[in-house]
Scaffold this active site. Sequence first.
Site, short mmCIF file in Angstrom:
data_model
loop_
_atom_site.label_atom_id
_atom_site.label_comp_id
_atom_site.label_asym_id
_atom_site.label_seq_id
_atom_site.Cartn_x
_atom_site.Cartn_y
_atom_site.Cartn_z
CE LYS A 14 -2.21 -1.33 3.81
NZ LYS A 14 -1.53 -2.62 4.05
NE ARG A 89 -5.06 -1.74 9.95
CZ ARG A 89 -3.98 -1.31 9.32
NH1 ARG A 89 -4.01 -0.19 8.64
NH2 ARG A 89 -2.89 -2.00 9.38
NE ARG A 128 7.56 -2.57 6.35
CZ ARG A 128 6.23 -2.58 6.41
NH1 ARG A 128 5.52 -1.95 5.49
NH2 ARG A 128 5.61 -3.22 7.38
NE ARG A 134 5.69 -0.34 10.05
CZ ARG A 134 4.62 -0.44 9.27
NH1 ARG A 134 4.63 0.13 8.07
NH2 ARG A 134 3.57 -1.12 9.66
NE ARG A 146 1.90 -5.31 11.14
CZ ARG A 146 2.95 -4.97 10.39
NH1 ARG A 146 4.18 -5.34 10.74
NH2 ARG A 146 2.77 -4.25 9.31
#
Length: 190
Positions: A14, A89, A128, A134, A146
């Site tokens: 996204k 969400r 990532r 993160r 998640r």
Amino acid sequence: MKYYILFGPPGAGKGTQATAMVEKYNLHHISTGALLRKEIAAGTELGLQAKALIEKGCLVPDEVVEGMIESEFNSVKGVDGFLLDGFPRTLPQADALDAMLAKTSEEVTATVSIMIPDEMIMERIKGRALKEGRADDASEDIINNRIATYHNQTEPLIEYYTEKGKYNEIDGIGTIEEVRNRIFAVMDEF
Ligand code: AP5
Ligand code: MG
């Protein structure tokens, strides 16, 4: 104004695709995840509350993100629309968005959903993690939570927007450019 929802599981791409989308269609990008990370970095009270939930892979309360979205809608001018990345969400968030837009007789233009299988989510997020660090990318347990949160709380939105004729799914497997071209082909219709 156009209101596009950029939908998809964690790590689907996204954020990656948003940059080209906002440029091509003169939209303002709102990533609720990025806004929350900014609050955390600034050490605000909201950030402190959000941090504990985000780092477990859980969602923050609906009212928190709804407030963020509404204040962006009210403050950003000079664009042709908004690209909502990671919002709504939950079903209550989707209802809240409809109610916000109804105040000005507007509605969601379309949902653009980037879809990848769960195994690829893990692979992309681990990639990532090496670059961005993160906190919610830090362990397989958090990433699995998640993914579970997505299936339990966010996936029902597919039916919600399908019933309204506003759901457009794009295959997220392929190069960044291939996926981008599929997205543009859908968005050119609106
Ligand atoms: P958020 O920041 O929205 O995270 P997310 O939904 O889990 O999505 P990601 O940002 O992880 O993935 P992405 O789809 O943007 O993928 P990316 O482009 O980076 O939310 C974080 C947290 O905040 C939530 O868990 C929640 O706690 C809270 N929150 C946020 N919104 C909320 C809401 N509305 N309600 C309640 N709580 C909320 O790509 C991933 C990786 O893959 C990158 O390394 C990228 O380079 C790579 N990649 C991308 N595309 C490709 C490709 N085609 N081929 C190969 N690699 C690719
Ligand atoms: Mg993102």
